[in-house]
Write an enzyme that holds these catalytic residues in place. Sequence first.
Site, PDB file in Angstrom:
ATOM      1  CD  GLU A 243      -2.959  -1.171   2.253  1.00 29.53           C
ATOM      2  OE1 GLU A 243      -4.075  -0.659   2.102  1.00 29.53           O
ATOM      3  OE2 GLU A 243      -2.570  -1.694   3.304  1.00 29.53           O
TER       4      GLU A 243
ATOM      5  CD  GLU B 281      -3.333  -6.278   3.947  1.00 28.66           C
ATOM      6  OE1 GLU B 281      -2.833  -5.163   3.892  1.00 28.66           O
ATOM      7  OE2 GLU B 281      -3.483  -7.005   2.947  1.00 28.66           O
TER       8      GLU B 281
END
Length: 623
Positions: A116, A136
């Site tokens: 990210e 995740e």
Amino acid sequence: MAGSIRVTMEVGADGVALIIICNPPVNALHPIIIEGLKEKYAEALDRDDVKAIVLTGAAGKFCGGFDINVFSKVHETGDVSILPEMSFELVSNMMEDGKKPSVAAIQGLALGGGLELTMGCHARIATPEAQLGLPELTLGVIPGAGGTQRLPRLVGLPKAIEMMLKVFKELVVSTTSRALVHAFFAQRSTTKVPGVTDIQLKPRNIRKVAVIGGGLMGSGIATALLVGNISVVLKEVNPQFLQRGQKTIAGNLEGLVKRGSLTKDKMSKAISLLKGALDYSDFKDVDMVIEAVIEKVPLKQSIFADIEKICPPHCILATNTSTIDLNVIGEKTNSQDRTIGAHFFSPAHIMPLLEIVRTEKTSPQAILDLITVGKIIKKIPVVVGNCTGFAVNRTFFPYTQGAQLLVSLGIDLFRIDRIISNFGMPMGPFQLQDLAGYGVALAVKDIYAAAFGTRNFNSVLVDLMAETGRQGKSNGKGYYLYEKGAKPKPDPNVQHVIDEYRRQAKTMPGGKPVTLSDQDILEMVFFPVVNEACRVMDENVVIRAADLDIASVLGMGFPKYRGGLIFWADTVGASYIHSKLSKWAEMYGDFFKPSSYLEERAKSGRPLAAPRTAHQASTRSRM
């Protein structure tokens, strides 16, 4: 420790500021790192001599993602405010909307929050071997730093940020997230073995392994070793069996190629490392032998007596037995210090668990070497103690027996399978038995009966299935019918076998089926398993409860999102489990009788997974 967690910045004569994340071993996003990034980006954006920014990670790894230890603290406290904010201020304002160009230089890992960060930069450059991903979801959370890129396009940036920070802060404190994080750490902890991995021993190089037996298990074990670039000698008793074993190995390798997990070049290399044998002449220079023949004690004893004579003195003597006491297997040898269990799960080249079984005489070096081999062939090694069934099969022997007991009470077996599958298991106990075949169940039946006494439920169901010509998936007829290319479907003709089984069992009250809810059925299958797991922990068969959790997930398919058997049991509560087992024990006998460990935890309110207190440990040692 905190001193090694830092973010540095160097500004070159060309006006490029190099910002480096440093948090060994994978540069995880610890709160100190996130604050450091904010500080360095603010400085770089403010300095007149900085024209552009390059972001990278130290030691050849960009960033392995968010520090999961922070998740554990959130789970302990329930306080989501300790989660550091990085998505808006850092990624959006400083990086993405920054007035100076920002470039991510990616090598090694860029996972989760690390990836990210790279998406917040204006450009990215990566080495060919860089690994990118957003894992995740395997921990029960969504990317929390803008990784869900499509959401802003659909609902606008302000709403998207609000939503992401809110399906994230709710999920991170959920039971599912706690369970997945627990499973993550449980898997990482299995190779920490006191008295083995903490005494400065160095693993020896295992270059050549002999596998005795080319059946389903032996060929699978050989396949796993070959893919791990370890030379294998496959021994069988005659040319026909040897040829069949070699053909099975080739088929296994071809299957891995079709799935994309092995290249054709590596397949060719693997096949070149395989040698067939009909005697022990090629065992003179092997570093390890893994015996994988049928579960017959005299045969295994004979094999171990033979290989002790021919193999070099450093050679590890391992058995793939799933049930038999290792002391019995090796009792006719003088090599108990290098006798060890290497229990693979079928299919051995695919299933990730390796149960390493040690006796009181097994040397730490042999254990360490087998742990190392496990890592090389991409298995998760769990070290356990020696007893009938070891950790996994012993813990789960009531799983099938509980299901068979329910059938004897008049419960439809296909309903049982549906309930267990809906709970999250890959398949129900009866379909699992079809898949495994009836041979192993019949072979270990008497062993379990002798070892577990009155808590063993003696069932003739599998005997009756075999007597009627049913062998499970191997011949297309079991509880289910198996046709090539089609999903298994219940066989209505099996009802004749069930009727005979119930007639012989005589357990239905008044000859009529009992009425049970889906929850009753689920609990009557799994609570006896939890009960046996309590005995396994009480006897120190496993090092820690978490080992049993990850073994249940990897070896038996217990749903990972439930955290493993013991983690799940603690969410249910020892007191509730004890009360239900006590009730059923009065109705149906000792199969359900609560263990003393479970009873103690039910009375004290302590979790099943909690280590013993010093007083309990000393009391146990005097028993």
